[in-house]
Design a protein around this motif. Sequence first.
Motif, PDB file in Angstrom:
ATOM      1  N   MET A  77       0.855  -1.176   0.000  1.00 27.37           N
ATOM      2  CA  MET A  77       0.000   0.000   0.000  1.00 27.37           C
ATOM      3  C   MET A  77       0.899   1.237   0.000  1.00 27.37           C
ATOM      4  O   MET A  77       1.882   1.307   0.725  1.00 27.37           O
ATOM      5  CB  MET A  77      -0.880  -0.033   1.250  1.00 27.37           C
ATOM      6  N   ASP A  99      -2.245   6.064  -0.126  1.00 28.77           N
ATOM      7  CA  ASP A  99      -3.394   5.206   0.195  1.00 28.77           C
ATOM      8  C   ASP A  99      -3.584   5.111   1.705  1.00 28.77           C
ATOM      9  O   ASP A  99      -4.708   5.180   2.205  1.00 28.77           O
ATOM     10  CB  ASP A  99      -3.211   3.801  -0.382  1.00 28.77           C
ATOM     11  N   VAL A 122      -7.653  -5.819   3.598  1.00 30.67           N
ATOM     12  CA  VAL A 122      -6.258  -5.353   3.637  1.00 30.67           C
ATOM     13  C   VAL A 122      -5.343  -6.568   3.557  1.00 30.67           C
ATOM     14  O   VAL A 122      -5.622  -7.602   4.125  1.00 30.67           O
ATOM     15  CB  VAL A 122      -5.975  -4.528   4.914  1.00 30.67           C
TER      16      VAL A 122
END
Length: 113
Positions: A1, A5, A112
């Motif tokens: 990520m 973000d 995630v």
Amino acid sequence: MSQEDFAQRVYWLVTRIPFGSVATYGQIAGYAGSPRAARAVGTLLRHSLENFGELPWQRVINAQGRISFKGDLGRAELQRALLEAEGVVFDSEGRCDLNTYRWQPREIFWDVD
């Protein structure tokens, strides 16, 4: 990520903390997908007033239920006043009861990795 973000997730999450509730820096970092990035959350929020005036930054505190001020006493006093205006109560040692005031969302916001 990417860092961008992560920052967007942090800001989005902080806007979801309900009036009269708090979250910890580590809690926000974990929900944003980087559980070891509590300090990064603090850095983002420290700069949030310049970038996002509507962000309820005051609702994020440390894992002991205290306000972290890193030498900025004025901002710490403002944060406490804003939280007390929302009904958050601090004890004589400057701690709020996380069992009472901690935000506990009921769902995961995104996947995630």
